[in-house]
Each structure stands twice: as C-alpha cells, then as structure tokens.
Design a protein around this motif. Structure first.
Motif, mmCIF file in Angstrom:
data_model
loop_
_atom_site.group_PDB
_atom_site.id
_atom_site.type_symbol
_atom_site.label_atom_id
_atom_site.label_comp_id
_atom_site.label_asym_id
_atom_site.label_seq_id
_atom_site.Cartn_x
_atom_site.Cartn_y
_atom_site.Cartn_z
ATOM 1 N N SER A 94 0.869 -1.182 0.000
ATOM 2 C CA SER A 94 0.000 0.000 0.000
ATOM 3 C C SER A 94 0.900 1.224 0.000
ATOM 4 C CB SER A 94 -0.903 0.027 1.230
ATOM 5 O OG SER A 94 -1.576 -1.203 1.410
ATOM 6 N N SER A 108 -4.270 -2.129 -2.192
ATOM 7 C CA SER A 108 -4.291 -3.372 -2.961
ATOM 8 C C SER A 108 -5.630 -4.075 -2.754
ATOM 9 C CB SER A 108 -3.159 -4.304 -2.521
ATOM 10 O OG SER A 108 -1.897 -3.805 -2.912
ATOM 11 N N GLY A 158 -3.582 -0.585 -6.252
ATOM 12 C CA GLY A 158 -2.391 -1.333 -5.861
ATOM 13 C C GLY A 158 -2.358 -2.694 -6.535
#
Length: 245
Positions: A94, A108, A158
């Motif tokens: 992240s 993510s 992400g």
C-alpha cells in the motif's frame, strides 16, 4: 474450534446483529465500528466498552489482520510505501501519498493478480487470493495510525484487479464511506481497472459517485492485446462505450 471472526469485514448492521446476539445494546455496534476505523489492534483499546464485553469479544473475534513488515519513505516528497503481512502470511503493498489537497492511500485489492499484463510486477508471482473488505479497510486505517496523517482520498490501484474482486471492493468502499467510520466521500475514491467491461457496467449501477480510472497503456487494440491479455477480450471501443453509460 470455530474460526475467529474478523470484525473489520463487518458493516454496522452486521455488528449490530453480532452484539445483539451477545445480549448487548444496539448502539455498541457504532462504538466498535468507530474504533475499528481508528485502526485499533486490540479490544483493550476500546475504552468505552466494558471490560467484560472486551474480554468476551476476545474469545471469538479479532480486529487486526495485518502488520507492517517494511516501510520505505521517499526523501523527495515523503511518499511512503508499506509492505503488509496478512494473517495468513501473504504479502501486499500500500502507498501513502501526500499532496497539498490532502493525503491519499493507494490500496491493494488482491494478493497477486490474474490479468497477466506484461509490464506489471503484480502478476509475476501469480494470483493467490482476493482480499476481504476488511483487509482493504485495514490498509487505510493502519497507515493512518502509523503516519498520523488524516486520509481523505482512496485509490484502489495497488496489487490486483479491483473488478476481479468486485463484491469485496464495493463493500470496502461503503465501509470507508460510513459517517461513523472514515467518513470519506465517494467522490474522493477512485477505482482503477485494466478494462474489465462487466465490472465497469456493474459499477455504473451502484449509485456510488466514485471515480473510474482505466489503464489503456496503448494507442490501439493491436498493441494493447500484445501487452495486456484483457485487450484480446475487450476492445478500446467497448471500454469507452461502457464508460459513457
């Protein structure tokens, strides 16, 4: 032995049902939800709950499913990359980005990725699993807690393809939007896709004014299909058509 419940996965209604089943008052759910949104890692931090309730919750639930494995901070602009270890040992990344208009966290949505784009490192180790809504939420709350920064913007950009984990991503956005939690407006959220048209169409029906970012990476379908397998299924024209709906 029953599996412990991961409370960050729950919205306020689900927490209400849980706590009512324990014989507690309905308002306790908002208290628990608020503490989770502040990034608590232990029930003992929930100081407005009785000691008895905290002890009871510890028997079948937990509030933190990830820990910071590594943190890298840019000397140029203080952008911080976080390497998080999940409870099952998987690793995700992240990023905290600081701008004049506020702080943004890049989240993510999966461990690994199935999309196979040739230029993306996320797909190298293959796909492991989807992240739950709570695991996405905790990326934001853990960064906010660690950095002391008030996060006002979220980008789901992400590791992973958000629309390949559609239901959990949508639940995460709703959790982050909740006034009793992070209270981040939908217009301050962006979902990035490599071009999964069905996901774009589903999002258009959610009545959520989130921003959509589409990664094209090529000026035409021929080049795009060569570097992005998804380009062999959904043409640029189909993507643009879906975005107009």
């Amino acid at each position: 032995m029953n599996e412990l419940k991961y409370l960050p996965d729950m919205d306020i209604k689900e927490l209400e049902e849980l706590l009512l089943g324990m014989g507690e008052k309905k308002f306790r759910a908002k208290q628990v939800f608020s503490w989770i949104s502040r990034g608590v890692t232990d029930f003992d931090e929930m100081t407005d709950l009785s000691k008895e309730l905290r002890q009871e919750l510890k028997l079948f639930a937990f509030v933190s499913g990830l820990k910071i494995r590594k943190k890298l901070v840019s000397k140029i602009d203080e952008t911080a990359k976080y390497l998080f270890e999940l409870k099952d040992g998987n690793i995700i990344e992240s990023v905290l980005m600081k701008y004049h208009h506020g702080h943004t966290v890049c989240v993510s949505s999966q461990v690994g990725c199935k999309m196979g784009c040739s230029f993306c490192a996320s797909t190298i180790a293959g796909f492991r699993r989807n992240l739950s809504a709570g695991e996405m939420l905790e990326q934001v709350t853990a960064i906010q807690r660690d950095s002391g920064a008030k996060v006002g913007n979220i980008v789901v950009m992400g590791i992973g393809e958000p629309f390949d984990n559609y239901d959990n991503v949508i639940k995460f956005l709703r959790l982050a939007h909740e006034p009793d939690g992070l209270n981040i407006g939908y217009r301050h959220m962006t979902v990035s896709t490599c071009g999964l048209v069905p996901g774009i169409l589903r999002l258009s029906k959610e009545n959520m004014q989130v921003n959509l970012a589409v990664s094209l990476h090529a000026p035409n379908d021929r080049i795009r299909a060569a570097i992005m397998p998804v380009g062999r299924v959904y043409s640029i024209d189909k993507i643009i058509e879906a975005c107009k709906i």
